[in-house]
Design an enzyme around this catalytic site. Structure first.
Site, PDB file in Angstrom:
ATOM      1  N   GLU A  31      -3.790  33.699  -3.069  1.00 19.09           N
ATOM      2  CA  GLU A  31      -4.715  34.493  -3.893  1.00 19.09           C
ATOM      3  C   GLU A  31      -4.423  34.343  -5.368  1.00 19.09           C
ATOM      4  OE1 GLU A  31      -6.780  35.702  -1.327  1.00 19.09           O
ATOM      5  OE2 GLU A  31      -7.908  35.138  -3.099  1.00 19.09           O
ATOM      6  N   THR A  39      -8.953  26.341  -0.891  1.00 18.06           N
ATOM      7  CA  THR A  39      -7.832  25.450  -1.225  1.00 18.06           C
ATOM      8  C   THR A  39      -7.954  24.114  -0.486  1.00 18.06           C
ATOM      9  OG1 THR A  39      -6.435  27.382  -1.548  1.00 18.06           O
ATOM     10  CG2 THR A  39      -5.304  25.286  -1.244  1.00 18.06           C
ATOM     11  N   GLY A  75      -6.763  30.595   6.590  1.00 15.78           N
ATOM     12  CA  GLY A  75      -6.300  31.290   7.783  1.00 15.78           C
ATOM     13  C   GLY A  75      -7.395  31.325   8.845  1.00 15.78           C
TER      14      GLY A  75
END
Ligand SMILES: CCCCCCCCCCCCCCCCCCC/C=C/C(=O)SCCNC(=O)CCNC(=O)[C@H](O)C(C)(C)COP(=O)(O)OP(=O)(O)OC[C@H]1O[C@@H](n2cnc3c(N)ncnc32)[C@H](O)[C@@H]1OP(=O)(O)O
Ligand code: FAD
Length: 627
Positions: free
Chosen positions: A395, A113, A152
């Site tokens: 996701e 992303t 993350g």
């Protein structure tokens, strides 16, 4: 992996509640716990594991990772970095990188992303330009919107990451491909030259996952850092395309499958907390001459909570079933057989959205069912909600995935009308979509959900065709009909969830003791009846249910709540969460909620002194008119 062993790790559990730590301290505490946890965990996913062992390991990881109220900065290492190496690396690349990753010699994440793009992967702007003279890729973030944003662990934890970047060779774009990129020095942990890293800031949840941003300034990596299982770049810059460009999306399918089991686990945690609290909490006095009843004896409370137990079971059964499909399709892909990939993608695009939508809503309902104490962070319901609701977005945002599933359903229906055979989980679309009379049995209701799906899919296809006949482009027709396309996907997903839950339970029923079989099948009955009542409009429209039938369904639902009530506490105890995993003042096994609420309250830093220093500094002069 033995939870007892994990929980016995000295210092793993917090003495200072996370709620009273700063943003920075929360992260640092989570790293401390993650390192302790991994030292004990040592369990790694071995490609030779059976589906069952692999599934159990992931479920164990999910459960044990729950000791982090807000999840671990290592989460992406396990859930996406390693799976991408497994799924996108050549044998040599897997050999080299899996050893380092499994031994935690390196910590990785998955950077796809960007600030400007999350859903539209083909719109990603991070560049990987091949330089045949040096046999290197030059990674570059041309504009701010091309900065990787969200991954993350990216901010301060990972020293490697999978970067999904647009491949350019001699000025020509060859689409999005995965690259293994070292982002920090393994000794100093400093960002490497040409690499900008940082944290994206505080969020609704996930505040210890260390979500970060990453920008490249003409950073060079060697050619062997492109993961080349599915597509290759030869030394001279020749591009060799893969058999299917969507194989690059494989990790996302894997995680979508994992999320269904994660929702089962999250929901089980929340309903264990809420139901146990409902068993000890007494309130009001409907009968003047009797003591205040357990709030669990209010039927409205049972209505809020029992569906959450049944839904956790349903998601777990569907997750196990979907995992087996994923695993067999993965084996087929390895031998170049791609024809079952579209169905797996469509299934994941239905079950990930529906499980996250339902789980998020039901976890919030668990919080609301606990009154004021449910609003305490020490109850761990808000944090559980925060973790679950993120899965609505990550996701693959749910709306987008439901529209992806709709593509497959529309294609299947149009093919069916032209005489092409339907297969797998869409085979039922060829069934009879006229219901003569309502059949209120479990199988009858499940069949009605299939009829609803058939009717919604066929009618939205008709809308699409009418729009195109009226002159709209296929894209405009699609967008115009998209609300009902997502509704058709939801209807298909419901039919799958219900029928798989029922059939998987039927498979297991034979080996259950009669009392256990009775209780578990009551949950199946409750789940099917609950959804028939929730979707009564669809049943009236497409499944010939009458008002008398609805009345009967309502009475059956009430009776089921009463039948389940005696076993309700036992059903959540059966989830077998240790207190340390629940991490909740309301959900502890011993039921001492009030004592725990007071114990946690006294941990507030404000309770360290009877008078806070602001009294003398501000309040007193203010109240004396001297400020
Ligand atoms: C120390 C203790 C800690 C221990 C830790 C242990 C942890 C262990 C596990 C924990 C488990 C927890 C659960 C897991 C949590 C993980 C956290 C994740 C964090 C979040 C990560 C991310 O979000 S990563 C980024 C995700 N992004 C997306 O998903 C983007 C979504 N967008 C897309 O997928 C695509 O853009 C698209 C599908 C929407 C469109 O793609 P595209 O534009 O290329 O296609 P088209 O629409 O033009 O055509 C569609 C066409 O392609 C086929 N297709 C599309 N996708 C796929 C696919 N994936 N596979 C196969 N086929 C695909 C589609 O069927 C269409 O085919 P047609 O025939 O043309 O119709
Ligand atoms: C907690 C969390 C953790 C994350 N971790 C990671 C990570 O580790 N690695 C990573 O790479 N990413 C990660 N992400 C990013 C995540 O994958 C994206 O947020 C997600 O893919 C959605 O993209 P977006 O945020 O750009 O929203 P957008 O794609 O801009 O979507 C915004 C809205 O527009 C709508 N929309 C967009 N496209 C369409 C369409 N075609 N049709 C209809 N509606 C549409 C969506 O439905 C949505 O409501 C994480 C996100 C969160 C919240």
């Amino acid at each position: 992996m033995d939870e007892q062993k994990v929980l016995s790790i000295k210092g793993l559990l917090d003495d200072t509640p996370e709620e009273y730590l700063s943003h920075k301290e929360k992260y640092e505490n989570s790293i401390r716990k993650s390192v302790l946890f991994y030292k004990t965990l040592h369990s790694t996913e071995d490609e030779n594991m059976s589906v069952d062992e692999k599934t159990k390991l992931n479920f164990r990881n999910i459960v044990t990772s729950a000791i982090f109220k807000d999840n671990s900065p290592f989460m992406l290492h396990n859930s996406m970095f390693i799976p991408t190496i497994m799924g996108q690396g050549t044998d040599e690349q897997r050999e080299y990188w899996m050893k380092r990753a499994k031994n935690m010699e390196i910590i990785g994440t998955y950077a796809q992303t960007e600030l400007g793009h999350g859903t539209f992967i083909r719109g990603l702007e991070t560049q990987a330009t091949y330089d045949p003279d040096t046999e290197e890729f030059v990674l570059h973030s041309p504009v701010l919107s091309s900065y990787k944003w969200w991954p993350g662990g990216l901010a301060h934890t990972a020293n490697y990451c999978i970067v999904m970047a647009r491949l350019y060779i001699k000025g020509k774009s060859h689409g999005i491909h995965p690259f293994m990129v070292q982002i920090r020095d393994e000794e100093t942990h400093m960002p490497l030259p040409g690499i900008k890293l940082g944290e994206i800031g505080a969020k609704l949840g996930f505040n210890t996952v260390n979500n970060g941003f990453l920008g490249f300034e003409n950073h060079r990596i060697s050619r062997d850092r492109m993961l080349m299982k599915n597509a290759q770049v030869l030394k001279d810059g020749t591009f060799v395309a893969g058999s299917n460009s969507k194989l690059t999306y494989g990790t996302m399918v894997y995680v979508r499958v994992l999320i269904v089991s994660n929702m089962a686990n999250m929901l089980a945690k929340a309903v264990t907390i809420a139901l146990r609290y409902s068993a000890i909490r007494r309130q009001s006095q409907p009968k003047p001459d009797e003591p205040e009843p357990q709030i669990l004896d209010y039927v409205t409370q049972q209505h809020k909570l029992f569906i959450a137990i049944a839904s956790s079971h349903a998601f777990y059964m569907n997750a196990m079933w979907l995992w087996e499909i994923y695993y067999s399709v993965s084996l087929q892909l390895a031998s170049g057989k791609l024809d079952n990939l579209p169905e797996l993608h469509a299934l994941a695009c239905c079950l990930k959205p529906l499980s996250t939508i339902d789980a998020t809503a039901m976890i919030e309902k668990c919080r609301l069912a606990c009154g004021g104490h449910g609003y305490m962070l020490s109850a761990n319901l808000a944090q559980t909600y925060g973790l679950a609701t993120a899965a609505y977005t990550y996701e693959g945002e749910n709306t987008v995935l439901l529209l992806q599933a709709a593509r497959s359903l529309v294609k299947a229906w149009v093919g069916h009308v032209k005489g092409r055979p339907l297969k797998g989980t869409m085979a039922y679309l060829a069934g009879d979509s006229t219901v003569k009379a309502w059949d209120g049995s479990i199988d009858g209701i499940i069949q009605s959900f299939k009829v609803v799906a058939i009717r919604k899919i066929s009618s939205v296809v008709k809308i699409l065709q009418d729009y195109e006949k009226s002159g709209l482009s296929p894209e405009d027709a699609w967008n115009k009909a998209s609300v009902f396309l997502t509704a058709a996907s939801e209807a298909h997903g419901r039919a799958v969830l219900l029928s798989v839950y029922k059939s998987e339970m039927d498979k297991r029923a034979a080996v259950l003791s009669p009392p256990l079989r009775k209780v578990l099948l009551q949950l199946v009955d409750l789940y099917v009846t609950y959804w028939a009542l929730e979707k009564v409009g669809d049943m009236l429209l497409y499944a010939s249910i009458t008002d008398k039938d609805v009345d009967e369904l309502q009475r059956r639902y009430i009776e089921l709540l009463a039948a389940i009530r005696p076993n309700a506490v036992g059903l959540v105890d059966a989830f077998d969460f240790r207190d340390e995993i629940l991490n909740s003042t309301l959900g502890a096994y011993d039921g001492r909620a009030y004592e725990r609420l007071m114990e946690e309250a006294m941990k507030s830093p404000l309770n360290a002194e009877p008078v806070n220093q602001t009294f003398h500094k501000y309040l007193k002069p203010f109240m004396r008119g001297k400020l």
